[in-house]
Design a protein around this motif. Structure first.
Motif, PDB file in Angstrom:
ATOM      1  N   GLY A   1      -6.591  -2.734   1.081  1.00  0.00           N
ATOM      2  CA  GLY A   1      -7.296  -3.065  -0.159  1.00  0.00           C
ATOM      3  C   GLY A   1      -7.484  -4.560  -0.383  1.00  0.00           C
ATOM      4  O   GLY A   1      -8.273  -4.977  -1.235  1.00  0.00           O
TER       5      GLY A   1
ATOM      6  N   ASP B   1       0.808  -1.221   0.000  1.00  0.00           N
ATOM      7  CA  ASP B   1       0.000   0.000   0.000  1.00  0.00           C
ATOM      8  C   ASP B   1       0.848   1.280   0.000  1.00  0.00           C
ATOM      9  O   ASP B   1       1.815   1.404   0.747  1.00  0.00           O
TER      10      ASP B   1
ATOM     11  N   HIS C   1      -2.048  -3.384   7.981  1.00  0.00           N
ATOM     12  CA  HIS C   1      -2.513  -2.008   8.203  1.00  0.00           C
ATOM     13  C   HIS C   1      -4.022  -1.958   8.057  1.00  0.00           C
ATOM     14  O   HIS C   1      -4.617  -2.813   7.389  1.00  0.00           O
TER      15      HIS C   1
ATOM     16  N   GLY D   1      -1.415  -6.931   1.470  1.00  0.00           N
ATOM     17  CA  GLY D   1      -1.837  -7.325   2.812  1.00  0.00           C
ATOM     18  C   GLY D   1      -0.701  -7.768   3.727  1.00  0.00           C
ATOM     19  O   GLY D   1      -0.941  -8.164   4.862  1.00  0.00           O
TER      20      GLY D   1
HETATM   21 ZN   LIG Z   1      -2.897  -3.155   2.250  1.00  0.00          ZN
END
Ligand SMILES: [Zn+2]
Length: 180
Positions: free
Chosen positions: A100, A50, A96, A69
């Motif tokens: 997504g 991310d 986190h 992830g």
């Molecule tokens: Zn993520």
């Protein structure tokens, strides 16, 4: 969020982590500890790809594997390398919030449309691609996932210390998870 333990002073770092690579990571990132000089990596960090996340750590301090992830299931050769050749004994596995890789199926339409419009894919192939890989990369819930993944890695690498953490995108700080 009551499973998260904040680290805003050195005393918030559990005794067992103090003066270890895990404690140092927390000090560098959360407490602005002055960077030390390293000639060899001390830690492996597994974290999400991310774009909202950036770790504040000294040069040479850590190997970092970034994946959707913070999922290391498909990066095991790299984990093994960091341990066996890189010489690290500890892994910080950092999930986190607002990731997504949670509820991927809700992004299917956007995923397929994006590949078709921007990358020139045929719709059927884009759908197949999504359906083949989404179940592998779906993490369900960020905290449960890192706890589960830390446990799995602990069984796979029993001699290595593995500590799950969460990065909150609102304050860019690292949190320990659960009771110790
Ligand atoms: Zn993520």
């Amino acid at each position: 969020m009551n499973r998260l333990r904040s680290v805003s002073t050195r005393d918030d770092i559990p005794q067992e982590y103090q003066d270890t690579p895990i404690g140092l990571l927390l000090e560098y990132h959360n407490l602005n500890r002055t960077p030390d000089n390293y000639t060899q990596a001390r830690l492996l960090v597994g974290m999400c790809m991310d774009h909202r996340k950036n770790l504040l750590i000294p040069d040479n301090f850590a190997y970092v594997i970034r994946s959707g992830g913070g999922n290391l299931r498909f990066s095991e050769f790299k984990v093994s390398y960091a341990i066996a050749v890189g010489g690290i004994n500890s892994i910080a596995l950092i999930g986190h919030n607002n990731c997504g890789m949670v509820n991927l199926i809700s992004k299917k339409e956007q995923f397929v449309k994006g590949l078709v419009q921007k990358a020139g894919w045929v719709k059927n192939r884009a759908e197949e691609h999504f359906m083949q890989f989404a179940p592998m990369f779906e993490i369900g819930n960020e905290i449960d996932f890192v706890l589960h993944e830390a446990k799995r890695l602990g069984l796979r690498y029993p001699g290595i210390q593995i500590v799950p953490m969460l990065y909150r995108v609102e304050d860019n700080l690292l949190y320990l998870i659960g009771d110790l």
